[in-house]
Design a protein around this motif. Structure first.
Motif, mmCIF file in Angstrom:
data_model
loop_
_atom_site.group_PDB
_atom_site.id
_atom_site.type_symbol
_atom_site.label_atom_id
_atom_site.label_comp_id
_atom_site.label_asym_id
_atom_site.label_seq_id
_atom_site.Cartn_x
_atom_site.Cartn_y
_atom_site.Cartn_z
ATOM 1 N N ALA A 10 0.753 -1.072 -0.404
ATOM 2 C CA ALA A 10 0.219 0.481 -0.125
ATOM 3 C C ALA A 10 0.791 1.186 -0.297
ATOM 4 O O ALA A 10 1.686 1.467 1.074
ATOM 5 N N ALA A 11 0.718 1.980 -1.252
ATOM 6 C CA ALA A 11 1.448 3.375 -1.435
ATOM 7 C C ALA A 11 1.654 4.501 0.128
ATOM 8 O O ALA A 11 0.491 4.320 0.200
ATOM 9 N N ALA A 12 2.876 4.441 0.208
ATOM 10 C CA ALA A 12 2.895 5.916 1.111
ATOM 11 C C ALA A 12 2.821 6.729 0.453
ATOM 12 O O ALA A 12 2.799 7.914 1.274
ATOM 13 N N GLY A 13 3.171 7.093 -1.071
ATOM 14 C CA GLY A 13 3.123 8.122 -1.638
ATOM 15 C C GLY A 13 3.404 7.867 -2.929
ATOM 16 O O GLY A 13 4.823 7.157 -3.127
ATOM 17 N N GLY A 67 -5.367 6.013 0.797
ATOM 18 C CA GLY A 67 -5.979 4.331 0.992
ATOM 19 C C GLY A 67 -6.682 4.571 -0.387
ATOM 20 O O GLY A 67 -7.421 3.109 -0.828
ATOM 21 N N ARG A 68 -6.252 4.854 -1.558
ATOM 22 C CA ARG A 68 -6.257 4.800 -2.859
ATOM 23 C C ARG A 68 -5.837 3.837 -3.326
ATOM 24 O O ARG A 68 -4.444 3.509 -3.749
ATOM 25 N N GLN A 69 -6.226 2.762 -4.018
ATOM 26 C CA GLN A 69 -5.302 1.677 -5.007
ATOM 27 C C GLN A 69 -5.069 2.259 -6.222
ATOM 28 O O GLN A 69 -5.467 3.557 -6.530
ATOM 29 N N VAL A 70 -3.467 1.948 -5.874
ATOM 30 C CA VAL A 70 -2.492 2.672 -7.448
ATOM 31 C C VAL A 70 -1.748 1.320 -8.158
ATOM 32 O O VAL A 70 -1.484 2.399 -8.836
ATOM 33 N N GLY A 71 -2.484 0.517 -8.289
ATOM 34 C CA GLY A 71 -1.485 -0.421 -8.533
ATOM 35 C C GLY A 71 -1.771 -1.800 -8.434
ATOM 36 O O GLY A 71 -2.244 -1.509 -7.092
ATOM 37 N N HIS A 72 -0.566 -2.999 -8.345
ATOM 38 C CA HIS A 72 -1.093 -4.321 -7.477
ATOM 39 C C HIS A 72 0.486 -4.772 -8.709
ATOM 40 O O HIS A 72 1.549 -4.230 -8.761
ATOM 41 N N ASP A 73 0.642 -5.725 -7.631
ATOM 42 C CA ASP A 73 1.491 -6.696 -8.169
ATOM 43 C C ASP A 73 1.726 -8.192 -7.913
ATOM 44 O O ASP A 73 0.799 -8.632 -8.600
ATOM 45 N N LEU A 113 -2.499 -6.312 -3.510
ATOM 46 C CA LEU A 113 -3.310 -4.760 -4.851
ATOM 47 C C LEU A 113 -2.423 -3.419 -3.678
ATOM 48 O O LEU A 113 -1.800 -3.923 -3.157
ATOM 49 N N LEU A 114 -1.996 -2.623 -4.720
ATOM 50 C CA LEU A 114 -0.735 -1.568 -4.028
ATOM 51 C C LEU A 114 -2.301 0.076 -3.978
ATOM 52 O O LEU A 114 -3.438 -0.247 -4.363
ATOM 53 N N PHE A 115 -1.509 0.543 -3.024
ATOM 54 C CA PHE A 115 -2.380 1.553 -2.352
ATOM 55 C C PHE A 115 -1.834 2.544 -1.862
ATOM 56 O O PHE A 115 -0.851 2.663 -1.537
ATOM 57 N N ASP A 116 -1.735 3.557 -2.734
ATOM 58 C CA ASP A 116 -0.977 4.952 -1.984
ATOM 59 C C ASP A 116 -1.821 4.973 -0.885
ATOM 60 O O ASP A 116 -2.592 4.326 0.605
ATOM 61 N N ALA A 117 -1.215 7.133 0.234
ATOM 62 C CA ALA A 117 -1.305 7.113 2.095
ATOM 63 C C ALA A 117 -2.771 7.368 1.905
ATOM 64 O O ALA A 117 -2.923 7.341 3.419
#
Length: 155
Positions: free
Chosen positions: A20-23, A73-79, A67-71
């Motif tokens: 989950a992205a912090a930025g 809480g929005r999904q910004v991608g995946h792996d 799933l990848l999320f920003d700081a």
């Protein structure tokens, strides 16, 4: 290796790769050709493919999709992650490749995965905005289903 040890190892593998992205925007480092991407980590289930001898053995696979999320809480991608167990008894240890789909492109990585909570990845390439990327990444597992992942990129 007993099944509980494998499960802990596989969870450790998966923990390292659910992000989950912090930025989601690269922060410029000392010059314009460097960027740092920092992510908070959130974990998802993995799939264990038991090949050959029943139970954990060399060549078995650990596979995950996270799933990848920003700081915010929005999904910004995946792996997408695929690990091959290379040493079921001594580490345990697995050789892993992971591709991270991020806004603007993808980053590919490779690393040896073992139980310690700190993992070091090599950035092996990328696409789109990351097509010239190289560098490394460090994953720190908190042990509670969360962690942090920092990419240090040179392009």
């Amino acid at each position: 290796m007993k099944r509980p040890v494998l499960i802990a190892f596989a969870v450790s593998t998966t923990v390292g790769l659910m992000v989950a992205a912090a930025g989601s925007t690269p922060a410029a480092a000392t010059d314009s050709s460097r960027a740092t991407l920092q992510f908070r980590v959130q974990f998802s289930p993995f799939f264990f493919l038991d090949l050959g001898t029943p139970g954990p053995s060399m060549g078995d696979q650990i596979i995950s999709h996270d799933l990848l999320f920003d700081a915010a809480g929005r999904q910004v991608g995946h792996d997408g992650v695929a690990c091959t167990i290379t040493d079921p008894d001594g580490g345990p240890e697995a050789q892993c490749t992971a591709t991270f789909a991020l806004p603007g492109g993808q980053l590919t990585t490779q690393f040896l995965n073992a139980p310690p909570p700190v993992k070091h990845f090599a950035v092996t390439g990328g696409t789109g905005a990351y097509r010239k990327a190289r560098g490394d990444a460090v994953l720190v597992e908190n042990g509670d289903g969360t962690g942090s992942l920092t990419f240090s990129l040179i392009s």
